[in-house]
Write a protein that holds these residues in place. Structure first.
Motif, PDB file in Angstrom:
ATOM      1  N   SER A 223      -4.013   7.139   2.269  1.00 50.45           N
ATOM      2  CA  SER A 223      -3.593   5.815   2.341  1.00 50.45           C
ATOM      3  C   SER A 223      -3.288   5.162   3.649  1.00 50.45           C
ATOM      4  O   SER A 223      -3.542   4.100   3.935  1.00 50.45           O
ATOM      5  CB  SER A 223      -2.262   5.645   1.206  1.00 50.45           C
TER       6      SER A 223
ATOM      7  N   VAL B 207       0.863  -1.029  -0.123  1.00 54.29           N
ATOM      8  CA  VAL B 207      -0.072   0.102  -0.041  1.00 54.29           C
ATOM      9  C   VAL B 207       0.821   1.118   0.076  1.00 54.29           C
ATOM     10  O   VAL B 207       0.516   2.251  -0.814  1.00 54.29           O
ATOM     11  CB  VAL B 207      -0.847  -0.051   1.355  1.00 54.29           C
TER      12      VAL B 207
ATOM     13  N   ALA C 116       1.471   4.364  -2.456  1.00 57.61           N
ATOM     14  CA  ALA C 116       1.098   5.731  -2.354  1.00 57.61           C
ATOM     15  C   ALA C 116       2.262   6.634  -2.655  1.00 57.61           C
ATOM     16  O   ALA C 116       2.210   7.656  -3.089  1.00 57.61           O
ATOM     17  CB  ALA C 116       1.068   5.642  -0.859  1.00 57.61           C
TER      18      ALA C 116
ATOM     19  N   ASN D 214      -5.048   1.984   4.872  1.00 58.43           N
ATOM     20  CA  ASN D 214      -4.332   1.125   5.363  1.00 58.43           C
ATOM     21  C   ASN D 214      -4.552   0.717   6.873  1.00 58.43           C
ATOM     22  O   ASN D 214      -4.892  -0.848   7.236  1.00 58.43           O
ATOM     23  CB  ASN D 214      -2.956   1.027   5.151  1.00 58.43           C
TER      24      ASN D 214
END
Lengths: 298, 292
Positions: free
Chosen positions: A220, A182, A186, A224
């Protein structure tokens, strides 16, 4: 969209077009909504795996929930779950994933891809295999104690002496890949000229990180955190293989407790009550997640 | 082992990659990453070494007489092939049901404006956050009531449902990126919505569908808890559950065979993951999952 029709034919057509969604809705209602509803219902009964209460469960009102609060294991288990999620997901996976992703922007490409592979391998392996590997690693004469032995340290029997710490570390090992992926995605969206401009202004590395990079990827980070919290809340196999919740409930998180009560002790009513609490927690997180999502993507 | 070739390509594309940074920073970053990577590999060391050690225990050591005896010992129909076939049926079945339902559902959501779309998509997103482990106790209860315990098809439909919200979400996002013009031309020619879906949209989003399929397949293949609860007879159990046969009835554990079996059972998902990661980058898969 094609030609509009007269009002009533049009609305009929619109409904007709939604027909392909029906199989999904049927599946979701039958295998997701029904179990959730049944869970809430059964948590008010004395349903059991065998015996008289299996055939003919009685309505016992809030007894299971009262028992939860008076029982000594449930509060302990709830607390262990909070520590487990906090330490292994929010602190461990999240921070380590971010650190790895940040380091990868500074490192050579070969190192980044090799390390990325190592981190992802722990995540892609079937959960039972990862659990065995973690069990072997932390066991009395396992790899960890052998490594400590090389430095003259006599390691503990981690799975018995520090079961919670062992499952937390194992879950960090198992799940960090998700956060890493992730954050790599990002960070790759952070425009290069922004951080270069800050560099020109003399901003130090950590200042650029704290005031520029992190604020840009905060969406993000929030997403997350939500996702890994939910994933970690549901971890069962890793704990069950490594410690089975023991010794004497020292690593019994809520999913393990629900399993034990329902299947080991045969008390489906109490098991579903615990499951219902977990589902409710999931619903709270889910609601926050949807709201967060709507704010980012209006 | 997996996506070795993916990294460099990705970093070339990345706008932020400050081409390596200053040498000292770069060296420090490489060293820190190497230490982290080593920590992640260590727990797998036992698995690899024990699998070629006929006298393996829980200790990590170089085998004194390395051999493939453990692999030879597990290569039997009962121990390996039947469980792997079951795993395959379970995972492929789950992925097929999942994909069929997801593609059908995603089509109207992606192509027609409706008041129903947004609430449904939010409900789907909400559904992705239900802890599946928590549902297992009530699902067991439900399966007992409906007499579905130990039924392979029922287990497949249940597993497909647990990953369905994520699959619909991803499929809809992939479908959104297929341009409308081609379909409009087909509509003009009088093709129905479902015909266009089958002949135009699905072929155009092959890659995205492949990602969803593999995504679901990997999850089903690795799933232990669901088949452990829902499938009772040994003949139907997938490899994730049958692995416990290496824990002998008398407390003796065949460590070497356990490790060999674990490796053979893991190889398919490692390969599949590499296919997805190399073909399109896992960032692509994630973008399908996370964007709006």
């Amino acid at each position: 969209m094609p030609v509009p029709d007269s009002p009533d034919r049009g609305s009929l057509r619109r409904w007709f077009r939604l027909l392909p969604v029906v199989p999904s809705i049927l599946l979701l209602v039958l295998f997701m909504l029904a179990p959730v509803a049944w869970s809430f219902y059964a948590s008010f009964t004395d349903a059991a795996l065998s015996g008289r209460a299996a055939l003919n469960p009685q309505w016992i009102g809030l007894d299971n929930y009262v028992r939860m609060l008076t029982d000594s294991v449930f509060p302990l288990s709830a607390w262990l779950t909070v520590v487990f999620v906090g330490a292994s997901a929010i602190l461990g996976q999240n921070a380590l994933g971010l650190v790895i992703a940040l380091l990868m922007t500074k490192s050579g490409g070969a190192t980044a891809s090799l390390v990325g592979t190592a981190v992802v391998a722990a995540w892609v392996l079937p959960e039972i295999v990862a659990a065995f590997a973690a069990y072997a690693y932390f066991s009395q004469d396992g790899t960890l104690n052998q490594l400590l032995g090389m430095f003259g340290v006599h390691g503990a029997n981690w799975l018995y002496a520090f079961p919670l710490a062992a499952i937390i570390l194992a879950n960090v090992w198992r799940g960090t890949a998700f956060s890493m992926l992730v954050y790599r995605a990002a960070l790759s969206q952070v425009p290069r000229d922004v951080s270069e401009a800050a560099l020109m202004d003399g901003a130090r590395g950590w200042q650029r990180l704290a005031f520029i990079t992190l604020p840009i990827i905060r969406g993000s980070i929030a997403t997350n955190l939500m996702l890994i919290t939910l994933q970690t809340l549901a971890v069962f196999t890793l704990i069950w293989v490594m410690t089975a919740g023991g010794p004497s409930n020292a690593s019994t998180t809520l999913p393990v407790l629900a399993y034990q009560e329902a299947f080991k002790l045969g008390d489906i009513g109490y098991g579903t009550a615990i499951a219902s609490v977990l589902i409710l927690i999931g619903m709270v997180f889910g609601t926050v997640y949807v709201r967060l999502f709507r704010r980012v993507n209006p | 082992m997996t996506s070795l070739r993916r990294g460099p390509r990705l970093s070339e594309r990345r706008p932020t990659a400050v081409a390596g940074g200053r040498p000292r920073v770069r060296f420090a970053a490489n060293a820190a990453l190497a230490v982290i990577g080593l920590c992640f590999v260590l727990p797998l060391g036992w698995l690899l070494l024990a699998s070629v050690d006929p006298h393996a225990g829980y200790q990590t050591r170089w085998p004194q007489s390395p051999s493939l005896a453990n692999f030879a010992a597990v290569l039997t129909p009962d121990l390996l092939f039947q469980p792997l076939v079951n795993s395959f049926l379970l995972s492929a079945g789950t992925a097929v049901v999942n994909l069929a339902a997801a593609v059908l559902a995603a089509y109207p959501l992606s192509r027609y404006q409706s008041r129903f779309n947004k609430p449904f998509l939010y409900a789907i997103l909400f559904g992705t956050s239900l802890p599946v482990t928590a549902i297992m106790v009530p699902v067991y209860g439900l399966f007992v009531q409906l007499q579905l315990l130990d039924s392979m098809p029922a287990t497949i439909f249940f597993m497909a449902t647990t990953t369905l919200p994520m699959a619909i979400w991803m499929t809809k996002n992939f479908m959104d990126s297929v341009p409308l013009e081609l379909e409009e031309a087909a509509w003009m020619d009088g093709a129905s919505g479902l015909a266009t879906l089958r002949r135009i949209v699905v072929p155009l989003m092959r890659q995205g569908l492949g990602v969803v399929f593999i995504f679901v397949f990997i999850q089903a293949w690795g799933n232990f808890f669901v088949p452990f609860i829902l499938l009772l007879s040994t003949a139907k159990q997938p490899a994730a559950v049958s692995v416990f046969s290496f824990f002998g009835q008398h407390g003796a554990i065949a460590y070497g065979e356990l490790a060999a079996f674990s490796i053979l059972y893991s190889v398919p998902v490692l390969i599949l993951y590499t296919v997805v990661a190399r073909g399109s980058g896992s960032a692509f898969a994630l973008s399908g999952a996370m964007k709006g």
